[in-house]
Enzyme design. Structure first.
Site, PDB file in Angstrom:
ATOM      1  CE  LYS A 211      -1.918   3.001   2.212  1.00  0.00           C
ATOM      2  NZ  LYS A 211      -1.834   4.461   1.959  1.00  0.00           N
ATOM      3  N   GLY A 263       6.528   4.600   8.472  1.00  0.00           N
ATOM      4  CA  GLY A 263       5.691   5.794   8.548  1.00  0.00           C
ATOM      5  C   GLY A 263       5.850   6.452   9.894  1.00  0.00           C
ATOM      6  CB  SER A 264       3.837   8.995  11.561  1.00  0.00           C
ATOM      7  OG  SER A 264       2.585   8.356  11.508  1.00  0.00           O
ATOM      8  CB  THR A 265       6.140   7.443  16.184  1.00  0.00           C
ATOM      9  OG1 THR A 265       7.503   7.332  15.754  1.00  0.00           O
ATOM     10  CG2 THR A 265       6.006   6.780  17.543  1.00  0.00           C
ATOM     11  N   GLY A 268       2.246   3.960  13.525  1.00  0.00           N
ATOM     12  CA  GLY A 268       2.929   2.723  13.920  1.00  0.00           C
ATOM     13  C   GLY A 268       2.362   2.154  15.213  1.00  0.00           C
ATOM     14  CD  GLU A 285      12.991   0.320   9.482  1.00  0.00           C
ATOM     15  OE1 GLU A 285      13.444   1.225  10.197  1.00  0.00           O
ATOM     16  OE2 GLU A 285      13.642  -0.680   9.146  1.00  0.00           O
ATOM     17  CB  CYS A 319      12.670   8.513   8.948  1.00  0.00           C
ATOM     18  SG  CYS A 319      13.667   7.527   7.823  1.00  0.00           S
ATOM     19  CD  GLU A 416       9.636  12.357  12.051  1.00  0.00           C
ATOM     20  OE1 GLU A 416       8.494  11.919  12.261  1.00  0.00           O
ATOM     21  OE2 GLU A 416      10.515  11.699  11.476  1.00  0.00           O
TER      22      GLU A 416
HETATM   23  P1  NAP Z   1       2.039   8.042   8.036  1.00  0.00           P
HETATM   24  O1  NAP Z   1       1.014   9.082   8.059  1.00  0.00           O
HETATM   25  O2  NAP Z   1       2.250   7.218   9.238  1.00  0.00           O
HETATM   26  O3  NAP Z   1       1.707   7.134   6.784  1.00  0.00           O
HETATM   27  C1  NAP Z   1       2.498   6.037   6.394  1.00  0.00           C
HETATM   28  C2  NAP Z   1       1.651   5.080   5.601  1.00  0.00           C
HETATM   29  O4  NAP Z   1       0.641   4.503   6.450  1.00  0.00           O
HETATM   30  C3  NAP Z   1       0.900   5.715   4.452  1.00  0.00           C
HETATM   31  O5  NAP Z   1       0.825   4.813   3.389  1.00  0.00           O
HETATM   32  C4  NAP Z   1      -0.459   5.967   5.078  1.00  0.00           C
HETATM   33  O6  NAP Z   1      -1.479   6.139   4.137  1.00  0.00           O
HETATM   34  C5  NAP Z   1      -0.644   4.716   5.893  1.00  0.00           C
HETATM   35  N1  NAP Z   1      -1.610   4.822   6.975  1.00  0.00           N
HETATM   36  C6  NAP Z   1      -2.145   5.941   7.544  1.00  0.00           C
HETATM   37  N2  NAP Z   1      -2.989   5.607   8.538  1.00  0.00           N
HETATM   38  C7  NAP Z   1      -2.999   4.262   8.608  1.00  0.00           C
HETATM   39  C8  NAP Z   1      -3.660   3.308   9.451  1.00  0.00           C
HETATM   40  N3  NAP Z   1      -4.477   3.684  10.426  1.00  0.00           N
HETATM   41  N4  NAP Z   1      -3.427   1.987   9.250  1.00  0.00           N
HETATM   42  C9  NAP Z   1      -2.585   1.580   8.294  1.00  0.00           C
HETATM   43  N5  NAP Z   1      -1.925   2.432   7.458  1.00  0.00           N
HETATM   44  C10 NAP Z   1      -2.123   3.751   7.628  1.00  0.00           C
HETATM   45  O7  NAP Z   1       3.449   8.640   7.708  1.00  0.00           O
HETATM   46  P2  NAP Z   1       3.802   9.642   6.540  1.00  0.00           P
HETATM   47  O8  NAP Z   1       3.344  10.978   6.963  1.00  0.00           O
HETATM   48  O9  NAP Z   1       3.352   9.106   5.241  1.00  0.00           O
HETATM   49  O10 NAP Z   1       5.380   9.563   6.524  1.00  0.00           O
HETATM   50  C11 NAP Z   1       6.178  10.305   7.346  1.00  0.00           C
HETATM   51  C12 NAP Z   1       6.638   9.492   8.547  1.00  0.00           C
HETATM   52  O11 NAP Z   1       7.316   8.318   8.128  1.00  0.00           O
HETATM   53  C13 NAP Z   1       7.640  10.244   9.364  1.00  0.00           C
HETATM   54  O12 NAP Z   1       7.302  10.130  10.730  1.00  0.00           O
HETATM   55  C14 NAP Z   1       8.945   9.541   9.088  1.00  0.00           C
HETATM   56  O13 NAP Z   1       9.900   9.669  10.092  1.00  0.00           O
HETATM   57  C15 NAP Z   1       8.516   8.160   8.864  1.00  0.00           C
HETATM   58  N6  NAP Z   1       9.506   7.422   8.089  1.00  0.00           N
HETATM   59  C16 NAP Z   1      10.266   6.479   8.737  1.00  0.00           C
HETATM   60  C17 NAP Z   1      11.236   5.775   8.036  1.00  0.00           C
HETATM   61  C18 NAP Z   1      12.074   4.750   8.726  1.00  0.00           C
HETATM   62  O14 NAP Z   1      12.718   3.994   8.027  1.00  0.00           O
HETATM   63  N7  NAP Z   1      12.085   4.698  10.030  1.00  0.00           N
HETATM   64  C19 NAP Z   1      11.421   6.008   6.678  1.00  0.00           C
HETATM   65  C20 NAP Z   1      10.633   6.963   6.060  1.00  0.00           C
HETATM   66  C21 NAP Z   1       9.668   7.658   6.779  1.00  0.00           C
HETATM   67  P3  NAP Z   1      -1.771   7.632   3.603  1.00  0.00           P
HETATM   68  O15 NAP Z   1      -0.621   8.057   2.806  1.00  0.00           O
HETATM   69  O16 NAP Z   1      -2.952   7.489   2.768  1.00  0.00           O
HETATM   70  O17 NAP Z   1      -2.005   8.467   4.825  1.00  0.00           O
END
Ligand code: NAP
Ligand code: MG
Length: 506
Positions: A211, A263-265, A268, A285, A319, A416
């Site tokens: 996804k 994605g975000s904490t 997660g 992650e 991240c 963050e």
């Molecule tokens: P996010 O809002 O957590 O979204 C990540 C993914 O999860 C997206 O595909 C999102 O869909 C989906 N999602 C949202 N709500 C969900 C739910 N309730 N159940 C399952 N999936 C769901 O994060 P983001 O804003 O896209 O990305 C930024 C974050 O990612 C930052 O916090 C960054 O630090 C982290 N990140 C971490 C790493 C690592 O390796 N540690 C690498 C890259 C990024 P939608 O796009 O449709 O909302």
């Protein structure tokens, strides 16, 4: 292209130069490049994309589509299918069928050949993938072209090599695949994150439902085309686009054996709660708030480049961005002055221009979040410097910004921001540096700048971070494991460790 000598201080003159009454070189005119946009005319995009399920493009059951836009122009690029629970059901069923009937039974050597084929096709379509990545997500073409796409291919090549050598990766142990992996990725490295997820899963013999993020689905869909052209057996890789609800449907599907999430904490944690007690495996992650620590004995000009790269690379949508700069007190003023000078030369603008250093912020929502946190920084009393970079009139852009006088308790030192915003703190001793660096809920990465080798090694073991860079920053290699401590998540991606989350090792 003359270099001007200026007598007195416009905005960009550094404080230490001003104090010493020095004249400085104004690189403003010298570095004015003519626009050099990468042409998107070779890109073959459809107006509308369905879901990629069982090797075919299918319409979403709901009939709903949403638009993905170019954040630099705010123009729509294509319509994307919104996957529902029913679509996730179809995708997981296809993945299960492919797992049982073909992929888990295939000789590992053959599996590896498919993964190699994907890697080569990515190289062949590298230019197109880079342009689409920059159009859909806003990152500068020089990054998508020189980092995202080559590193994506490298991950497929690297994991392809493991497919028939898993018994050497874990000598004396029996290994087997898990089954169906559900994988959810963010918008900051859309294609690369897809590779981090798909490549090891396939090499280890699993099938996949991926996804992509709502704002950046296009390169994952081009990857689906590549996977089709590589003639992977239908159902081995399925790509279901949509928003958070689509991701949640995948998480909650009972026939998924493992969830890999980046994605975000906050999300997660939601997923961890949903998976508790289900017996499904998971890797997380998550976010970060990395400390980039600069000692007085560091090569300062090299450190400046590393700090700039660490926080402004990909608009700070990283991240592991070095978003907290910890500076040894004695060099604070000199280092900040150098940083401000360098920031003033950064070019913010058209992601497709090869001269652009900082592209577009990924979405209006993210831009508003950055603006809001920067306002909090000012309200809390930190001193803000925003480089006087001209910004395009349309699109989502934010000038590189640095805060000094930041206290550990400030929100900009703890949360963050995920944008081109750096918070500067100071320290006096090595142990204070470590204490401050570790004083965070996160623990994804850290940087150390010093000419003392012994100190680099010592600190690397004391910092609670999954990756520690020494005298460099943001270096990646598929053979090197990546992942977090504390609220930055668990499990590793890349390297031999990155195979483990996709295997049962007995
Ligand atoms: P996010 O809002 O957590 O979204 C990540 C993914 O999860 C997206 O595909 C999102 O869909 C989906 N999602 C949202 N709500 C969900 C739910 N309730 N159940 C399952 N999936 C769901 O994060 P983001 O804003 O896209 O990305 C930024 C974050 O990612 C930052 O916090 C960054 O630090 C982290 N990140 C971490 C790493 C690592 O390796 N540690 C690498 C890259 C990024 P939608 O796009 O449709 O909302
Ligand atoms: Mg987009």
């Amino acid at each position: 292209m003359a270099i001007k000598l200026v007598e007195d201080g416009p905005e960009t003159q550094s404080t230490h130069q001003r104090r010493r009454g020095e004249r400085r070189l104004d690189f403003g005119t010298a570095w004015e490049y003519a626009p050099a946009p990468e042409r998107p005319d070779h890109v073959r995009l459809r107006d509308r994309y369905g879901l990629f399920i069982n090797g075919r493009w299918v319409s979403p059951e709901s009939g709903k589509f949403f638009k993905t836009i170019n954040p630099a122009t705010e123009e729509p690029i294509a319509e994307i299918a919104e996957g529902s629970e029913a679509d996730v059901e179809r995708a997981v069923a296809a993945a299960r069928q492919a797992y049982e009937s073909v992929w888990s039974k295939m000789r590992p050597l053959e599996r590896g050949k498919y993964v190699y084929r994907i890697a080569r096709a990515i190289q062949e379509r590298a230019r197109e993938l880079a342009v689409v990545e920059s159009m859909d997500g806003g990152k500068p073409i020089k990054e998508s072209r020189d980092f995202d796409v080559p590193t994506t291919a490298a991950h497929f090549f690297y994991n392809a090599g493991w497919a028939d050598k898993l018994s050497y990766a874990f000598p004396g142990r029996a290994v087997r695949p898990l089954g169906v992996a559900g994988q959810i990725i963010p918008w900051n490295f859309p294609l690369l994150m897809a590779a981090w997820k798909i490549a090891p899963a396939l090499a280890c013999g699993n099938t996949v439902v991926l996804k992509p993020a709502e704002t950046t689905p296009l390169t994952a869909l081009l990857l689906a085309e590549i996977i089709r052209e590589a003639e992977l057996p239908p159902g081995v890789v399925n790509i279901v686009t949509g928003a958070g609800a689509t991701g949640a449907a995948l998480v909650n599907h009972p026939d998924v054996d493992k969830i890999a999430f980046t994605g975000s904490t906050a999300v997660g944690k939601l997923i961890q709660r949903a998976l508790a007690g289900t017996g499904k495996r998971m890797t997380m992650e998550l976010g970060g708030k990395a400390a980039n620590i600069v000692f007085a004995d560091a090569p300062l000009d090299q450190a400046v480049e590393g700090i700039i790269n660490g926080i402004f690379f990909n608009q700070g949508h990283v991240c592991c961005a070095g978003s907290r700069l910890l500076v040894e007190e004695g060099i604070h003023d000199v280092l900040v002055a150098k940083l401000r000078d360098r920031m003033a030369t950064l070019r913010v603008g058209d992601p497709l221009d090869k001269n652009t250093d900082i592209g577009a912020i990924n979405s209006r929502e993210q831009l508003e979040r950055i603006e809001q946190l920067v306002q909090v920084g000012e309200d809390e009393g930190a001193e803000r410097y925003t480089a006087p970079c001209p910004l395009p009139e349309k699109g989502f852009f934010f000038s590189p910004t640095i805060f000094t006088g930041v206290a550990q308790s400030h929100a900009i030192a703890r949360e963050e921001i995920f944008g081109p915003v750096l918070s500067v703190l100071t320290f006096r001793t090595e142990s204070e540096a470590v204490e401050r660096a570790n004083n965070t809920f996160y623990g994804l990465s850290a940087g150390i700048w010093s000419n003392k080798g012994a100190r680099l090694f010592k600190l690397a073991t004391q910092l609670e971070a999954g990756v520690v860079w020494a005298n460099t920053y943001n270096k990646f290699d598929p053979s090197s494991a990546f992942g977090g401590y504390k609220e930055s998540g668990f499990g590793r991606e890349g390297g031999r460790h990155g195979l483990l989350p996709y295997l049962v090792v007995e």
